[in-house]
Enzyme design. Sequence first.
Site, PDB file in Angstrom:
ATOM      1  N   SER A  66      -3.032  -1.635   6.057  1.00  0.00           N
ATOM      2  CA  SER A  66      -1.942  -1.409   7.018  1.00  0.00           C
ATOM      3  C   SER A  66      -0.624  -1.229   6.277  1.00  0.00           C
ATOM      4  O   SER A  66      -0.275  -2.044   5.418  1.00  0.00           O
ATOM      5  CB  SER A  66      -1.817  -2.584   7.986  1.00  0.00           C
ATOM      6  OG  SER A  66      -0.692  -2.376   8.836  1.00  0.00           O
ATOM      7  N   VAL A 121       1.652  -5.259   0.079  1.00  0.00           N
ATOM      8  CA  VAL A 121       0.971  -4.497  -0.968  1.00  0.00           C
ATOM      9  C   VAL A 121       0.780  -3.046  -0.525  1.00  0.00           C
ATOM     10  O   VAL A 121       0.970  -2.114  -1.310  1.00  0.00           O
ATOM     11  CB  VAL A 121      -0.373  -5.159  -1.370  1.00  0.00           C
ATOM     12  CG1 VAL A 121      -1.127  -4.304  -2.376  1.00  0.00           C
ATOM     13  CG2 VAL A 121      -0.125  -6.549  -1.941  1.00  0.00           C
ATOM     14  N   CYS A 122       0.427  -2.831   0.733  1.00  0.00           N
ATOM     15  CA  CYS A 122       0.232  -1.463   1.246  1.00  0.00           C
ATOM     16  C   CYS A 122       1.545  -0.684   1.204  1.00  0.00           C
ATOM     17  O   CYS A 122       1.571   0.497   0.832  1.00  0.00           O
ATOM     18  CB  CYS A 122      -0.303  -1.498   2.666  1.00  0.00           C
ATOM     19  SG  CYS A 122      -1.890  -2.347   2.822  1.00  0.00           S
ATOM     20  N   ASP A 123       2.623  -1.334   1.581  1.00  0.00           N
ATOM     21  CA  ASP A 123       3.959  -0.746   1.519  1.00  0.00           C
ATOM     22  C   ASP A 123       4.262  -0.334   0.075  1.00  0.00           C
ATOM     23  O   ASP A 123       4.648   0.809  -0.190  1.00  0.00           O
ATOM     24  CB  ASP A 123       4.969  -1.781   2.030  1.00  0.00           C
ATOM     25  CG  ASP A 123       6.416  -1.337   1.906  1.00  0.00           C
ATOM     26  OD1 ASP A 123       7.033  -1.075   2.943  1.00  0.00           O
ATOM     27  OD2 ASP A 123       6.936  -1.280   0.765  1.00  0.00           O
ATOM     28  N   THR A 181       2.047   2.651  -1.184  1.00  0.00           N
ATOM     29  CA  THR A 181       2.451   3.954  -0.645  1.00  0.00           C
ATOM     30  C   THR A 181       3.758   4.413  -1.263  1.00  0.00           C
ATOM     31  O   THR A 181       3.915   5.591  -1.615  1.00  0.00           O
ATOM     32  CB  THR A 181       2.528   3.879   0.893  1.00  0.00           C
ATOM     33  OG1 THR A 181       1.261   3.398   1.375  1.00  0.00           O
ATOM     34  CG2 THR A 181       2.813   5.242   1.493  1.00  0.00           C
TER      35      THR A 181
END
Length: 168
Positions: free
Chosen positions: A54, A59-61, A64
Amino acid sequence: MAKVTFKGNSITLLGNEVKVGDKAPNFTVLANDLSPVTLEDSKGTVRVISVVPSLDTGVCDQQTRRFNEEAANLEGVTILTVSVDLPFAQKRWCGAAGIERVQTLSDHRELSFGEAYGVAIKELRLLTRAVFVVDKNDQVTYVEYVPEATNHPNYEAAIDAAKSALVG
């Protein structure tokens, strides 16, 4: 199948594990404007497919944003970030984060990508963290199923694989 944990707990991945040398499976996901997007839409370019649970998590932020930064130095490479976040949420997040070089795609509707690439988490209906590099001829040249889904992928290895696919 790749052995992956999420916050230390074993998870079940649905679909088929993708390996280096495989023909990249096609899929249908949604762009931020709800239009369908397939692997074929980026044919003829090297693709880095960054998979995240998500965009609204740390970590996803960071993952990306990192690939967005790397994209500036990767002419001829298409970078796709796939999650099950709704397209509206992805669009909002990209606007707030200033993401312009990565295309965010939603697999929320059918888990088409998640099952084709073996990254759909059965217990959570999220995608596990992974990175795939697909060359101009739809050959998979790099695969990383991150063993602990809350950890970062190996950015350098993925970028090196994309650069190699450009010249190969």
